[in-house]
Write a protein that holds these residues in place. Structure first.
Motif, PDB file in Angstrom:
ATOM      1  N   ASP A  79      27.173  20.845   0.896  1.00  0.00           N
ATOM      2  CA  ASP A  79      27.937  19.762   1.526  1.00  0.00           C
ATOM      3  C   ASP A  79      27.933  18.487   0.686  1.00  0.00           C
ATOM      4  OD1 ASP A  79      25.312  19.092   1.800  1.00  0.00           O
ATOM      5  OD2 ASP A  79      25.346  18.832   3.981  1.00  0.00           O
ATOM      6  N   TYR A  80      27.450  18.562  -0.566  1.00  0.00           N
ATOM      7  CA  TYR A  80      27.414  17.428  -1.499  1.00  0.00           C
ATOM      8  C   TYR A  80      26.528  16.287  -1.007  1.00  0.00           C
ATOM      9  CZ  TYR A  80      31.482  19.843  -3.411  1.00  0.00           C
ATOM     10  OH  TYR A  80      32.327  20.791  -3.927  1.00  0.00           O
ATOM     11  N   ALA A  81      25.649  16.546  -0.034  1.00  0.00           N
ATOM     12  CA  ALA A  81      24.824  15.473   0.527  1.00  0.00           C
ATOM     13  C   ALA A  81      23.896  14.869  -0.526  1.00  0.00           C
ATOM     14  CB  ALA A  81      24.012  16.004   1.709  1.00  0.00           C
ATOM     15  N   ILE A  82      23.245  15.722  -1.321  1.00  0.00           N
ATOM     16  CA  ILE A  82      22.328  15.220  -2.340  1.00  0.00           C
ATOM     17  C   ILE A  82      23.086  14.441  -3.404  1.00  0.00           C
ATOM     18  CG2 ILE A  82      20.678  15.876  -4.136  1.00  0.00           C
ATOM     19  CD1 ILE A  82      19.968  18.317  -2.467  1.00  0.00           C
ATOM     20  N   PHE A 101      24.206  22.083  -9.641  1.00  0.00           N
ATOM     21  CA  PHE A 101      24.349  22.096  -8.189  1.00  0.00           C
ATOM     22  C   PHE A 101      25.126  23.349  -7.782  1.00  0.00           C
ATOM     23  CE2 PHE A 101      23.660  17.670  -9.217  1.00  0.00           C
ATOM     24  CZ  PHE A 101      22.734  17.280  -8.258  1.00  0.00           C
ATOM     25  N   LEU A 102      24.578  24.060  -6.812  1.00  0.00           N
ATOM     26  CA  LEU A 102      25.197  25.282  -6.310  1.00  0.00           C
ATOM     27  C   LEU A 102      25.689  25.046  -4.889  1.00  0.00           C
ATOM     28  CD1 LEU A 102      22.445  27.825  -7.432  1.00  0.00           C
ATOM     29  CD2 LEU A 102      24.519  27.194  -8.696  1.00  0.00           C
ATOM     30  N   LYS A 103      26.817  25.646  -4.551  1.00  0.00           N
ATOM     31  CA  LYS A 103      27.337  25.515  -3.191  1.00  0.00           C
ATOM     32  C   LYS A 103      26.601  26.414  -2.207  1.00  0.00           C
ATOM     33  CE  LYS A 103      31.995  23.946  -4.351  1.00  0.00           C
ATOM     34  NZ  LYS A 103      33.447  24.196  -4.185  1.00  0.00           N
ATOM     35  N   ALA A 104      25.982  27.469  -2.716  1.00  0.00           N
ATOM     36  CA  ALA A 104      25.286  28.420  -1.839  1.00  0.00           C
ATOM     37  C   ALA A 104      24.209  29.133  -2.646  1.00  0.00           C
ATOM     38  CB  ALA A 104      26.279  29.431  -1.262  1.00  0.00           C
ATOM     39  N   PRO A 105      23.233  29.764  -1.973  1.00  0.00           N
ATOM     40  CA  PRO A 105      22.213  30.540  -2.698  1.00  0.00           C
ATOM     41  C   PRO A 105      22.839  31.661  -3.505  1.00  0.00           C
ATOM     42  CG  PRO A 105      21.552  30.182  -0.415  1.00  0.00           C
ATOM     43  CD  PRO A 105      22.986  29.721  -0.524  1.00  0.00           C
ATOM     44  N   LEU A 106      22.152  32.061  -4.561  1.00  0.00           N
ATOM     45  CA  LEU A 106      22.624  33.169  -5.381  1.00  0.00           C
ATOM     46  C   LEU A 106      22.378  34.494  -4.665  1.00  0.00           C
ATOM     47  CD1 LEU A 106      21.255  32.122  -8.877  1.00  0.00           C
ATOM     48  CD2 LEU A 106      23.580  31.836  -8.012  1.00  0.00           C
ATOM     49  N   HIS A 107      23.290  35.412  -4.826  1.00  0.00           N
ATOM     50  CA  HIS A 107      23.133  36.748  -4.249  1.00  0.00           C
ATOM     51  C   HIS A 107      23.449  37.755  -5.346  1.00  0.00           C
ATOM     52  CE1 HIS A 107      22.649  35.262  -0.177  1.00  0.00           C
ATOM     53  NE2 HIS A 107      23.677  34.474  -0.372  1.00  0.00           N
ATOM     54  N   PHE A 108      22.399  38.237  -6.015  1.00  0.00           N
ATOM     55  CA  PHE A 108      22.625  39.265  -7.021  1.00  0.00           C
ATOM     56  C   PHE A 108      21.561  40.338  -6.901  1.00  0.00           C
ATOM     57  CE2 PHE A 108      20.311  35.970  -9.534  1.00  0.00           C
ATOM     58  CZ  PHE A 108      19.169  36.694  -9.834  1.00  0.00           C
ATOM     59  N   ILE A 109      21.839  41.473  -7.480  1.00  0.00           N
ATOM     60  CA  ILE A 109      20.929  42.612  -7.429  1.00  0.00           C
ATOM     61  C   ILE A 109      20.568  43.009  -8.853  1.00  0.00           C
ATOM     62  CG2 ILE A 109      20.656  45.016  -6.735  1.00  0.00           C
ATOM     63  CD1 ILE A 109      22.673  44.519  -4.509  1.00  0.00           C
ATOM     64  N   ASP A 110      19.269  43.079  -9.120  1.00  0.00           N
ATOM     65  CA  ASP A 110      18.820  43.552 -10.431  1.00  0.00           C
ATOM     66  C   ASP A 110      18.017  44.848 -10.255  1.00  0.00           C
ATOM     67  OD1 ASP A 110      16.383  42.810  -9.427  1.00  0.00           O
ATOM     68  OD2 ASP A 110      16.132  41.069 -10.725  1.00  0.00           O
ATOM     69  N   GLU A 111      17.216  45.183 -11.244  1.00  0.00           N
ATOM     70  CA  GLU A 111      16.483  46.452 -11.198  1.00  0.00           C
ATOM     71  C   GLU A 111      15.487  46.518 -10.040  1.00  0.00           C
ATOM     72  OE1 GLU A 111      14.714  46.879 -14.998  1.00  0.00           O
ATOM     73  OE2 GLU A 111      16.605  47.080 -16.066  1.00  0.00           O
ATOM     74  N   ASP A 112      15.061  45.335  -9.568  1.00  0.00           N
ATOM     75  CA  ASP A 112      14.106  45.291  -8.459  1.00  0.00           C
ATOM     76  C   ASP A 112      14.790  45.213  -7.105  1.00  0.00           C
ATOM     77  OD1 ASP A 112      11.898  45.387 -10.129  1.00  0.00           O
ATOM     78  OD2 ASP A 112      11.931  43.227 -10.466  1.00  0.00           O
ATOM     79  N   GLY A 113      16.120  45.294  -7.089  1.00  0.00           N
ATOM     80  CA  GLY A 113      16.846  45.222  -5.826  1.00  0.00           C
ATOM     81  C   GLY A 113      17.424  43.840  -5.586  1.00  0.00           C
ATOM     82  N   PRO A 114      17.809  43.552  -4.338  1.00  0.00           N
ATOM     83  CA  PRO A 114      18.404  42.254  -4.026  1.00  0.00           C
ATOM     84  C   PRO A 114      17.418  41.113  -4.264  1.00  0.00           C
ATOM     85  CG  PRO A 114      18.764  43.832  -2.256  1.00  0.00           C
ATOM     86  CD  PRO A 114      17.772  44.439  -3.180  1.00  0.00           C
ATOM     87  N   LEU A 115      17.949  39.959  -4.661  1.00  0.00           N
ATOM     88  CA  LEU A 115      17.131  38.776  -4.884  1.00  0.00           C
ATOM     89  C   LEU A 115      16.510  38.328  -3.566  1.00  0.00           C
ATOM     90  CD1 LEU A 115      16.298  36.449  -6.870  1.00  0.00           C
ATOM     91  CD2 LEU A 115      18.274  35.205  -5.986  1.00  0.00           C
ATOM     92  N   GLU A 116      15.201  38.172  -3.564  1.00  0.00           N
ATOM     93  CA  GLU A 116      14.515  37.677  -2.388  1.00  0.00           C
ATOM     94  C   GLU A 116      14.227  36.190  -2.566  1.00  0.00           C
ATOM     95  OE1 GLU A 116      11.058  39.969  -1.662  1.00  0.00           O
ATOM     96  OE2 GLU A 116      12.107  41.893  -1.778  1.00  0.00           O
TER      97      GLU A 116
END
Length: 372
Positions: A79-82, A101-116
């Motif tokens: 929301d550009y608050a910061i 600055f990112l608009k949302a958390p990253l969602h990617f999958i690597d060899e260990d599975g989804p990013l936690e």
């Protein structure tokens, strides 16, 4: 003869032990030096009380302490608050090219599975996975450290190395997990501190800047424009017939109108501009790098936006029609021979006089102060 051989063997063994002991001592000294260096870095992180100071420690000091080719910090700010708080506090994000600055958390999958959210990820650099975190440099191996506080993801601290063996999936993550925790705590603290500063410079009713901030910012921008020889403009905005709203519908409805007008003005501005409630139903807009023609165009856009539609208020079945009168003044560029405070007051006075002329001419219009 045998005794001589045994003595020589003992001497050789002794020398070997001495050599191994010396190596252990050297390694112990190296480890102690590393621990002291890391502890000193932790103290720098913890001691940073302002945003600019903390970011400098993370992005400038950390690469040298940990022998890294690059470090980036990515904050989630959908929301550009910061960014707005930093802008209002005169902290330019362009000062830190590795602050992202990112608009949302990253969602990617690597060899260990989804990013936690709370699990560091180590391994080889993959453009499709890590490109957003390292936009200006491609390391060989990376460590992505989620920064989490109270189960809320603040962003990512990303470490990049030119050596493939530096960050591998088999590497223990206890140390960097601790580093991420300390960094997240410090980051949360300084952001909260900056928010408190921002509250002190914000009008509580409308959420825009208050008079104290806008006058301080205007004087700073005048001084900058004097140095850079750049244009600067300001707008004085007054809601037409606002007293009638309070008298007819009450002060709560008047507050609703003030909030809506502030939102409509803000919608037309750039991040580099500043909006402040000057008092009552008056607002002041500071336009950076804006000539007299720019000010006229933006002022007309704001005027049209304010009167484009009514405001729904309690006690009225139909939207309340509102409008505003605007006075504009510009410095292209400000005189260098006059103090910035004096130039600021002159610009405000010129815009206020233009506003008076707009009201005298029938309201709901823009009037420009004479060119300087």
């Amino acid at each position: 003869m045998r005794a001589t051989i045994d003595m020589e063997s003992l001497i050789a063994d002794n020398e070997q032990l001495r050599s191994e002991l010396q190596e252990l001592l050297q390694q112990a000294h190296i480890n102690q030096s590393i621990i002291e260096r890391h502890q000193a870095f932790d103290l720098k992180l913890i001691g940073a009380s302002e945003f600019r100071e903390l970011i400098d420690v993370i992005l400038t000091v950390m690469p040298g302490v940990f022998s890294l080719e690059t470090v980036t910090l990515s904050l989630i700010d959908g929301d550009y608050a910061i960014q707005r708080i930093l802008r209002d506090l005169q902290i330019g994000v362009n000062e830190f090219p590795k602050l992202l600055f990112l608009k949302a958390p990253l969602h990617f999958i690597d060899e260990d599975g989804p990013l936690e959210d709370e699990k560091p990820r180590l391994g080889q650099y993959v453009p499709a996975l890590h490109g957003a975190l390292f936009p200006n440099y491609q390391p060989v191996s990376v460590a992505v450290l989620p920064l989490v506080r109270q189960h809320r993801l603040l962003g990512y601290l990303s470490l990049g190395s030119a050596y493939a063996e530096r960050f591998t999936r088999s590497l223990a993550t206890d140390f960097i997990q601790r580093l991420a925790t300390v960094a997240a705590i410090c980051l949360e603290n300084v952001i909260n501190n900056e928010r408190l500063k921002h509250i002190g410079l914000t009008d509580p009713l409308t959420g825009v800047n208050n008079r104290r901030y806008i006058e301080q910012r205007m004087q700073e921008e005048v001084a900058r424009s004097q140095r850079d020889r750049s244009a600067l403009s300001c707008l004085f905005i007054d809601i037409d017939h606002f007293k009638r709203v309070n008298d007819q519908f009450g002060h709560q409805s008047g507050d609703d109108v003030l909030r809506e007008v502030a939102a409509r003005i803000k919608k037309e501005l750039r991040l580099s501009d500043a909006l402040g409630r000057f008092g009552g139903e008056e607002f002041v807009v500071l336009l950076t790098h804006a000539t007299r023609d720019d000010a006229a165009r933006i002022a007309e856009r704001i005027r049209a936006g304010i009167c484009s539609r009514g405001v729904m208020i309690e006690g009225s079945r139909d939207p309340l029609r509102i409008s505003a009168s605007i006075g504009a003044a510009a410095l292209s560029p400000p005189e260098r021979s006059r103090p910035a405070a004096e130039v600021k007051q002159a610009m405000l006075k010129a815009a206020d006089q233009a506003l008076y002329q707009a009201k005298e001419a029938g309201r709901n219009r823009v009037m420009l102060a004479p060119a300087e």
